[in-house]
Design a protein around this motif. Sequence first.
Motif, PDB file in Angstrom:
ATOM      1  N   ALA A   6      22.278 -15.955 -54.283  1.00 24.89           N
ATOM      2  CA  ALA A   6      22.176 -15.200 -53.031  1.00 24.89           C
ATOM      3  C   ALA A   6      20.744 -15.070 -52.535  1.00 24.89           C
ATOM      4  CB  ALA A   6      22.788 -13.809 -53.204  1.00 24.89           C
ATOM      5  N   GLY A   7      19.767 -15.383 -53.409  1.00 26.89           N
ATOM      6  CA  GLY A   7      18.375 -15.314 -52.979  1.00 26.89           C
ATOM      7  C   GLY A   7      17.523 -14.318 -53.725  1.00 26.89           C
ATOM      8  N   ILE A   8      18.082 -13.687 -54.749  1.00 32.13           N
ATOM      9  CA  ILE A   8      17.303 -12.757 -55.558  1.00 32.13           C
ATOM     10  C   ILE A   8      16.471 -13.561 -56.556  1.00 32.13           C
ATOM     11  CG2 ILE A   8      17.460 -10.936 -57.305  1.00 32.13           C
ATOM     12  CD1 ILE A   8      19.941  -9.916 -55.805  1.00 32.13           C
ATOM     13  N   ASP A   9      15.164 -13.344 -56.527  1.00 38.67           N
ATOM     14  CA  ASP A   9      14.242 -14.128 -57.353  1.00 38.67           C
ATOM     15  C   ASP A   9      13.965 -13.489 -58.706  1.00 38.67           C
ATOM     16  OD1 ASP A   9      13.327 -16.219 -55.267  1.00 38.67           O
ATOM     17  OD2 ASP A   9      13.028 -14.310 -54.234  1.00 38.67           O
ATOM     18  N   SER A  10      13.949 -12.168 -58.737  1.00 44.75           N
ATOM     19  CA  SER A  10      13.674 -11.423 -59.967  1.00 44.75           C
ATOM     20  C   SER A  10      14.695 -10.298 -60.076  1.00 44.75           C
ATOM     21  CB  SER A  10      12.259 -10.831 -59.948  1.00 44.75           C
ATOM     22  OG  SER A  10      11.289 -11.841 -59.825  1.00 44.75           O
ATOM     23  N   LEU A  11      14.931  -9.861 -61.295  1.00 44.51           N
ATOM     24  CA  LEU A  11      15.941  -8.825 -61.509  1.00 44.51           C
ATOM     25  C   LEU A  11      15.376  -7.683 -62.329  1.00 44.51           C
ATOM     26  CD1 LEU A  11      18.962  -8.045 -61.126  1.00 44.51           C
ATOM     27  CD2 LEU A  11      19.364  -9.068 -63.382  1.00 44.51           C
ATOM     28  N   GLY A  12      15.671  -6.455 -61.901  1.00 43.36           N
ATOM     29  CA  GLY A  12      15.304  -5.276 -62.660  1.00 43.36           C
ATOM     30  C   GLY A  12      16.545  -4.532 -63.112  1.00 43.36           C
ATOM     31  N   MET A  13      16.651  -4.279 -64.401  1.00 46.48           N
ATOM     32  CA  MET A  13      17.727  -3.441 -64.951  1.00 46.48           C
ATOM     33  C   MET A  13      17.036  -2.381 -65.795  1.00 46.48           C
ATOM     34  SD  MET A  13      20.768  -6.189 -65.872  1.00 46.48           S
ATOM     35  CE  MET A  13      19.759  -7.226 -66.967  1.00 46.48           C
ATOM     36  N   HIS A  14      17.086  -1.141 -65.345  1.00 47.44           N
ATOM     37  CA  HIS A  14      16.172  -0.127 -65.845  1.00 47.44           C
ATOM     38  C   HIS A  14      16.768   0.741 -66.954  1.00 47.44           C
ATOM     39  CE1 HIS A  14      13.781  -1.643 -62.755  1.00 47.44           C
ATOM     40  NE2 HIS A  14      14.055  -0.804 -61.792  1.00 47.44           N
ATOM     41  N   LEU A  15      16.099   0.722 -68.100  1.00 49.00           N
ATOM     42  CA  LEU A  15      16.507   1.555 -69.226  1.00 49.00           C
ATOM     43  C   LEU A  15      16.132   3.015 -69.009  1.00 49.00           C
ATOM     44  CD1 LEU A  15      15.468  -0.700 -72.248  1.00 49.00           C
ATOM     45  CD2 LEU A  15      17.792   0.016 -71.685  1.00 49.00           C
ATOM     46  N   GLU A  16      14.970   3.259 -68.424  1.00 50.65           N
ATOM     47  CA  GLU A  16      14.366   4.577 -68.268  1.00 50.65           C
ATOM     48  C   GLU A  16      14.000   5.227 -69.600  1.00 50.65           C
ATOM     49  OE1 GLU A  16      17.116   4.286 -65.860  1.00 50.65           O
ATOM     50  OE2 GLU A  16      15.741   4.033 -64.180  1.00 50.65           O
ATOM     51  N   ALA A  17      14.966   5.437 -70.481  1.00 53.52           N
ATOM     52  CA  ALA A  17      14.682   5.952 -71.826  1.00 53.52           C
ATOM     53  C   ALA A  17      15.173   4.938 -72.842  1.00 53.52           C
ATOM     54  CB  ALA A  17      15.353   7.304 -72.044  1.00 53.52           C
ATOM     55  N   VAL A  18      14.581   4.948 -74.054  1.00 51.87           N
ATOM     56  CA  VAL A  18      14.853   3.862 -74.997  1.00 51.87           C
ATOM     57  C   VAL A  18      15.620   4.266 -76.246  1.00 51.87           C
ATOM     58  CG1 VAL A  18      12.805   2.620 -74.201  1.00 51.87           C
ATOM     59  CG2 VAL A  18      12.637   4.105 -76.217  1.00 51.87           C
ATOM     60  N   THR A  19      15.821   5.562 -76.462  1.00 50.49           N
ATOM     61  CA  THR A  19      16.594   5.988 -77.625  1.00 50.49           C
ATOM     62  C   THR A  19      17.884   6.638 -77.151  1.00 50.49           C
ATOM     63  OG1 THR A  19      15.460   8.137 -77.711  1.00 50.49           O
ATOM     64  CG2 THR A  19      14.542   6.345 -79.056  1.00 50.49           C
ATOM     65  N   SER A  20      18.929   6.482 -77.939  1.00 51.36           N
ATOM     66  CA  SER A  20      20.245   6.995 -77.550  1.00 51.36           C
ATOM     67  C   SER A  20      20.219   8.507 -77.338  1.00 51.36           C
ATOM     68  CB  SER A  20      21.277   6.633 -78.615  1.00 51.36           C
ATOM     69  OG  SER A  20      21.406   5.225 -78.720  1.00 51.36           O
ATOM     70  N   LYS A  21      19.474   9.219 -78.162  1.00 43.38           N
ATOM     71  CA  LYS A  21      19.420  10.678 -78.057  1.00 43.38           C
ATOM     72  C   LYS A  21      18.826  11.125 -76.728  1.00 43.38           C
ATOM     73  CE  LYS A  21      17.633  14.776 -80.468  1.00 43.38           C
ATOM     74  NZ  LYS A  21      16.866  15.256 -81.659  1.00 43.38           N
ATOM     75  N   VAL A  22      17.711  10.529 -76.342  1.00 45.22           N
ATOM     76  CA  VAL A  22      17.066  10.903 -75.080  1.00 45.22           C
ATOM     77  C   VAL A  22      17.903  10.446 -73.895  1.00 45.22           C
ATOM     78  CG1 VAL A  22      15.008  10.613 -73.646  1.00 45.22           C
ATOM     79  CG2 VAL A  22      14.780  10.910 -76.116  1.00 45.22           C
ATOM     80  N   ARG A  23      18.493   9.259 -73.977  1.00 42.73           N
ATOM     81  CA  ARG A  23      19.332   8.770 -72.883  1.00 42.73           C
ATOM     82  C   ARG A  23      20.518   9.702 -72.651  1.00 42.73           C
ATOM     83  NH1 ARG A  23      21.825   3.885 -72.927  1.00 42.73           N
ATOM     84  NH2 ARG A  23      21.262   3.388 -70.786  1.00 42.73           N
ATOM     85  N   ALA A  24      21.147  10.162 -73.722  1.00 40.95           N
ATOM     86  CA  ALA A  24      22.308  11.046 -73.586  1.00 40.95           C
ATOM     87  C   ALA A  24      21.922  12.379 -72.967  1.00 40.95           C
ATOM     88  CB  ALA A  24      22.951  11.259 -74.951  1.00 40.95           C
ATOM     89  N   ARG A  25      20.719  12.850 -73.252  1.00 37.05           N
ATOM     90  CA  ARG A  25      20.269  14.132 -72.705  1.00 37.05           C
ATOM     91  C   ARG A  25      19.793  14.015 -71.263  1.00 37.05           C
ATOM     92  NH1 ARG A  25      15.106  16.176 -72.718  1.00 37.05           N
ATOM     93  NH2 ARG A  25      14.429  14.635 -74.266  1.00 37.05           N
ATOM     94  N   ILE A  26      19.059  12.960 -70.949  1.00 39.01           N
ATOM     95  CA  ILE A  26      18.428  12.830 -69.645  1.00 39.01           C
ATOM     96  C   ILE A  26      19.338  12.155 -68.626  1.00 39.01           C
ATOM     97  CG2 ILE A  26      16.490  11.769 -68.399  1.00 39.01           C
ATOM     98  CD1 ILE A  26      15.661  14.119 -70.095  1.00 39.01           C
ATOM     99  N   MET A  27      20.146  11.194 -69.064  1.00 38.46           N
ATOM    100  CA  MET A  27      21.011  10.442 -68.151  1.00 38.46           C
ATOM    101  C   MET A  27      22.397  10.297 -68.777  1.00 38.46           C
ATOM    102  SD  MET A  27      19.049   6.828 -68.726  1.00 38.46           S
ATOM    103  CE  MET A  27      17.430   7.562 -68.623  1.00 38.46           C
TER     104      MET A  27
END
Length: 361
Positions: A221-242
Motif C-alpha cells: 500500500a506504500g508504507i515504507d517503515s512500520l512501528g509496533m509500540h511496546l511502550e513497556a517491556v515487562t509483563s508486570k508493568v504492561r499489565a499495570r499501565i496498559m
Amino acid sequence: MNKQLITELQSLGLRLEDAESGMAVRRGGAGPSDHKAVSIGGKTVMVPITTIGAAKSPFTASTPDQHGISIIRRDGRVIDSIAFPRRPRFYDLKTEDGVPYSHIATLHASDVLATTVLQSCIRYGNRKKSCQFCAIVQSLKAGRTILRKTPEQLAEVARAAVELDGVKHMVITTGTPNLSDRGAAILCESARAVKAAVALPIQGQCEPPDDDSWFGLMKKAGIDSLGMHLEAVTSKVRARIMPGKAGVPLERYMDAFDAAVAVFGRGEVSTYILAGLGDSAEAILSVCEQLIGKGVYPFVVPFIPITGTPLADHPSPDPRFMRDILQPLGAMLKQAGLRSADMKAGCAKCGACSALSSYEI
C-alpha cells in the motif's frame, strides 16, 4: 554537551519567559503532547513545557530576540541558546469542506508530518482497559482535530505540507479500531492515497495485527517503515499501565517483529519504549538487545505525563536514569549498524522525542 542538555531538558522540562515562543504547545492527542519543538545546535527536539514537572524545572528560556534566538539558563546560569521552528505554512489552509489542515495532520519537530487517522480507540472509554498514559481523545474533545481523517484529506494535506514546508517524511498512526487487523486496514487505505498524491516516505503505526499477511499488504500500500509500540517491556508493568493492550502478549510482539522485518527489512521496523513507567534500566536494555538482534530499532524515550490522564502526576525519569539506558543502547545500535538516520520514515528517524540518536555516534 548537546546530548546531555537534550537528555536533561526532556526529563526535566523547560520554563518559558514568553509562553507564546515558537509554535503552540500540543495538548492531548497521540504523540508528544504538552511539548514544544525547540532547536538545539541544529537539532530539533520536543521538550515538555506545560507538565507539572516542567513547572519546577531548573531550566528557563528567555523571550526570543529579533532573530528568534532564546537563551537557556539553568538556575540562572547561561547554558546554551535555542531557536523555535516557525509555524508551518500549510496550517493556514482548509479543505474544501472547511476543515483546517492542522486538524488533519500536524508538524512534528521541523520536517515530519504526523496524523492519527482514527482519533479514538476501542479501549479508551474503559479505564480498566485503556492505556493509563493515553490522551488520544483529548484533542478531539477540544475541537483541535476530527474523529476520522479520510484518505482524500490526508493526501491533500500531505501534498501541501511537502510543497509549502518541505516535509521529508510522514507518520500515520491510529487508535486501535478492533482486535483483528488492529488498524492495519486503515493504514493501508491512508498510505495508498498519500502515495498517489506525493512521493513521501511513510511510517505506519499500529498494534500487531492478528494475521502476519497484513505486513505485506501494508508494504504494498506504500508504507515504507512500520512501528509496533511496546511502550513497556515487562509483563508486570504492561499489565499495570496498559491493561487492555497487555492482552497482546510480548511473545506475539516478538513473533510479529520477525514477520515484519522479513517484509520491511532490517532497520525499517521500530518500537517505542517509554522509560520511567517502572521497568528497570536492565530490563529495558535486555529487551532492546533482543530487538536489535531481530533488526528492530528500539526507540527509547523518557515518559512524560500528560495532563488529564491517570498518570498526570507520575514523575518523569531522572536524566541519570535515561543516560544509563541511552549510553549503552547507543553503543549497541552503532555496533549493530542500526542507525536512525538510515530509516526511511518514522519516529526513530525524526528522533525529536529522545536524545537516543545523539548517543549512536
